[in-house]
Motif scaffolding. Structure first.
Motif, short mmCIF file in Angstrom:
data_model
loop_
_atom_site.label_atom_id
_atom_site.label_comp_id
_atom_site.label_asym_id
_atom_site.label_seq_id
_atom_site.Cartn_x
_atom_site.Cartn_y
_atom_site.Cartn_z
N ALA A 36 1.07 -1.21 0.04
CA ALA A 36 -0.05 0.10 0.05
C ALA A 36 0.95 1.19 -0.02
CB ALA A 36 -1.02 -0.05 1.09
N GLY A 37 0.55 2.21 -0.73
CA GLY A 37 1.14 3.32 -1.10
C GLY A 37 0.81 4.37 -0.09
N ILE A 38 1.63 5.28 0.64
CA ILE A 38 1.35 6.47 1.45
C ILE A 38 1.45 7.58 0.56
CG2 ILE A 38 1.68 7.79 3.53
CD1 ILE A 38 3.26 5.16 4.79
N CYS A 39 0.38 8.34 0.55
CA CYS A 39 0.03 9.39 -0.54
C CYS A 39 0.14 10.76 0.29
CB CYS A 39 -0.61 9.41 -1.58
SG CYS A 39 -2.08 10.35 -1.80
N ASN A 40 0.24 11.86 -0.25
CA ASN A 40 -0.19 13.11 0.66
C ASN A 40 -1.45 13.14 1.06
OD1 ASN A 40 2.76 13.98 0.11
ND2 ASN A 40 2.30 15.09 -1.51
N THR A 41 -2.38 12.60 0.46
CA THR A 41 -3.83 12.73 0.75
C THR A 41 -3.84 12.17 2.37
OG1 THR A 41 -4.56 12.76 -1.39
CG2 THR A 41 -6.14 12.15 0.37
N ASP A 42 -3.02 10.84 2.38
CA ASP A 42 -3.19 10.16 3.59
C ASP A 42 -2.76 11.23 4.75
OD1 ASP A 42 -4.03 7.80 2.42
OD2 ASP A 42 -2.17 7.45 1.74
N LEU A 43 -1.49 11.84 4.53
CA LEU A 43 -0.85 12.73 5.40
C LEU A 43 -1.93 13.71 5.85
CD1 LEU A 43 2.69 12.76 3.73
CD2 LEU A 43 1.73 11.24 5.80
N GLU A 44 -2.54 14.22 4.80
CA GLU A 44 -3.86 15.15 5.38
C GLU A 44 -4.67 14.89 5.93
OE1 GLU A 44 -4.92 17.68 1.64
OE2 GLU A 44 -2.82 17.42 1.02
N ILE A 45 -5.16 13.77 5.71
CA ILE A 45 -5.91 12.90 6.50
C ILE A 45 -5.73 12.90 8.05
CG2 ILE A 45 -7.26 10.57 7.12
CD1 ILE A 45 -7.64 10.30 4.09
N LEU A 46 -4.14 12.42 8.14
CA LEU A 46 -3.86 12.47 9.75
C LEU A 46 -3.99 14.01 10.33
CD1 LEU A 46 -0.76 10.08 9.34
CD2 LEU A 46 -3.21 9.54 9.52
N GLU A 47 -3.94 14.98 9.47
CA GLU A 47 -4.20 16.32 9.90
C GLU A 47 -5.59 16.67 10.20
OE1 GLU A 47 -1.48 18.62 10.44
OE2 GLU A 47 -0.09 16.84 10.10
N GLY A 48 -6.47 15.82 9.69
CA GLY A 48 -8.10 16.19 10.06
C GLY A 48 -8.55 16.26 8.88
N TYR A 49 -8.00 16.19 7.39
CA TYR A 49 -8.88 16.28 6.23
C TYR A 49 -9.97 15.42 6.10
CZ TYR A 49 -9.02 16.25 0.84
OH TYR A 49 -9.56 16.34 -0.36
N MET A 50 -11.05 15.79 5.67
CA MET A 50 -12.36 15.07 5.41
C MET A 50 -12.90 14.48 6.68
SD MET A 50 -12.88 15.20 2.26
CE MET A 50 -14.08 13.70 1.74
N SER A 51 -12.32 14.88 7.86
CA SER A 51 -12.71 14.53 9.16
C SER A 51 -12.68 12.73 9.27
CB SER A 51 -14.19 14.96 9.63
OG SER A 51 -14.08 16.32 9.68
N PHE A 52 -11.91 12.17 8.51
CA PHE A 52 -11.94 10.82 8.59
C PHE A 52 -11.43 9.94 9.79
CE2 PHE A 52 -9.84 6.76 7.17
CZ PHE A 52 -10.99 5.98 6.44
N LYS A 53 -12.25 8.87 10.15
CA LYS A 53 -12.07 8.05 11.23
C LYS A 53 -11.99 6.64 10.75
CE LYS A 53 -12.89 10.62 15.65
NZ LYS A 53 -12.86 11.93 15.06
N GLY A 54 -10.95 5.85 10.97
CA GLY A 54 -10.91 4.52 10.11
C GLY A 54 -9.55 4.24 9.93
N ILE A 55 -9.51 3.24 8.94
CA ILE A 55 -8.23 2.69 8.52
C ILE A 55 -8.14 3.45 7.11
CG2 ILE A 55 -7.19 0.84 7.42
CD1 ILE A 55 -8.91 -1.08 9.06
N PRO A 56 -6.98 4.34 7.11
CA PRO A 56 -6.72 5.19 5.57
C PRO A 56 -6.17 4.26 4.61
CG PRO A 56 -5.20 5.90 7.58
CD PRO A 56 -6.02 4.70 8.03
N GLY A 57 -5.80 4.90 3.54
CA GLY A 57 -4.97 3.91 2.55
C GLY A 57 -5.89 3.64 1.28
N HIS A 58 -5.36 4.27 0.14
CA HIS A 58 -6.07 4.15 -0.91
C HIS A 58 -5.46 3.74 -2.11
CE1 HIS A 58 -4.82 8.39 -0.94
NE2 HIS A 58 -4.78 8.04 -2.22
N GLU A 59 -4.07 3.47 -2.06
CA GLU A 59 -3.35 3.03 -3.11
C GLU A 59 -2.87 1.69 -2.87
OE1 GLU A 59 -0.05 5.60 -3.40
OE2 GLU A 59 -1.45 7.31 -3.90
N PHE A 60 -3.14 0.72 -3.39
CA PHE A 60 -2.80 -0.72 -3.13
C PHE A 60 -2.59 -1.69 -4.16
CE2 PHE A 60 -6.48 -3.45 -3.82
CZ PHE A 60 -7.39 -2.52 -3.99
N VAL A 61 -1.99 -2.94 -3.99
CA VAL A 61 -2.15 -3.94 -4.70
C VAL A 61 -2.44 -5.12 -3.99
CG1 VAL A 61 0.47 -4.12 -4.84
CG2 VAL A 61 -1.07 -5.21 -6.68
N GLY A 62 -3.12 -6.05 -4.14
CA GLY A 62 -3.38 -7.35 -3.35
C GLY A 62 -3.85 -8.53 -4.21
N VAL A 63 -4.26 -9.63 -3.51
CA VAL A 63 -4.61 -10.77 -4.05
C VAL A 63 -5.99 -10.99 -3.21
CG1 VAL A 63 -4.19 -13.15 -4.26
CG2 VAL A 63 -2.33 -11.64 -4.23
#
Ligand SMILES: [Zn+2]
Ligand SMILES: [Zn+2]
Length: 322
Positions: A36-63
């Motif tokens: 999973a990639g950490i992007c600037n949006t994730d860092l903004e979320i940690l600053e309170g962007y979108m008032s998000f609570k939960g598991i962040p992260g939107h860039e991934f590859v998986g099975v």
């Protein structure tokens, strides 16, 4: 199937903790995260962007680990589009599902994301990764799709001059995407090590700010700071186009007479669709692996977030080593 998993959970503070493995619903599949990639949006979320609570992260590859709605997907290597739209509204029905007003966004709004051993997404959001695209490349599909969205919005004729402002991860991807269309691309930035990645690919760079000489047909702002848009409006030719790729929270002050007098088109640009990005990766049109700064196990998630927050860092990846 295990019931608990490791995840980075954010509720005002980000910590690595045990969470329940999510259960797929509504045509979803369960995906085991690989990177999973950490992007600037994730860092903004940690600053309170979108008032998000939960598991962040939107860039991934998986099975795909479980897929009750389509068993043939189990074991497939996938990436996933991040907007989960309602499928019914006027926007969804007219092909603007990424603008659905009722959408959830993976790890950003109303939906737990990819900084975990497992995540769920609707199977219609998943795309199988071509065989010749490695996991380390595929994890860039989402940001690359965002960069390539510009090509869906703006026609860039072959002889156009293009300035890309900003040498962060997005700027480096956007410069490569612009180069697919025209040879006259310059990326303006401040960090030699990052610009060197583009020089290695034959893309011109500059450590100076673009001047007031209104030279470029297209200027793409990837700086992430409000000054970038002001600089873009100075650097673009009359009748040219400024593409605004950065989101800021807060307002921005502009002298709006200038774009009116020069008849500038300003285009806002956000997420893009995945198939063109996977194709560009598969055909080697864009190189992404040079952007990886470090790969850190999920269990050391806090360390990874801190490293990604360092302005000198390129892409920090989380690795699911469980
Ligand atoms: Zn992102
Ligand atoms: Zn909708």
């Amino acid at each position: 199937m295990k019931k608990k998993m490791l995840a980075i959970y954010f509720d005002g503070n980000a910590k690595v903790t045990d969470r329940d493995v999510p259960v797929p619903n509504r045509q979803e599949a369960l995906v085991r995260m690989q990177y999973a990639g950490i992007c600037n949006t994730d860092l903004e979320i940690l600053e309170g962007y979108m008032s998000f609570k939960g598991i962040p992260g939107h860039e991934f590859v998986g099975v795909v680990a479980e897929s009750p709605w389509d068993k043939s997907l189990v074991g497939k290597r996938v990436v996933g589009e991040i907007n989960i739209s309602c499928g019914q509204c006027h926007f969804c029905r007219s092909g603007l599902d990424r603008h659905c007003p009722d959408r959830q966004v993976l790890g950003i709004s109303g939906k737990d994301g990819a900084f975990a051993e497992f995540l769920t997404l609707p199977i219609s959001n998943l795309h199988e990764v071509p065989e010749n695209v490695s996991d380390g490349m595929a994890v860039f599909t989402e940001p690359l799709a965002a960069a390539m969205e510009i090509l869906e919005q703006v026609d860039i004729p072959k002889e156009s001059t293009v300035a890309v402002l900003g040498d962060g991860k997005l700027g480096i991807l956007v410069a490569q995407v612009m180069k697919i269309k025209t040879d006259y691309v310059v990326c303006f930035g401040h960090q030699k090590n990052k610009l060197a990645i583009l020089n290695d690919m034959g893309i011109e760079t500059s450590l100076e700010n673009p001047g007031w000489d209104a030279k470029y047909n297209f200027v793409v702002d990837c700086t992430g700071v409000p000054e970038g848009l002001r600089t873009a409006l100075r650097a673009v030719r009359p009748r040219g186009t400024v593409v605004a790729k950065s989101t800021y929270h807060g307002e921005i002050t502009l002298d709006f007479a200038q774009p009116v007098v020069h008849e500038i088109t300003i285009v806002g640009s956000r997420c893009g669709s995945f198939p063109p990005a996977l194709e560009a990766l598969s055909h080697g049109e864009v190189r992404v692996e040079a952007l990886i700064r470090e790969v850190i196990p999920l269990s050391r998630g806090q360390e990874a977030l801190a490293l990604a927050g360092n302005p000198e860092s390129l892409k920090v990846l989380l690795h699911n080593n469980t």
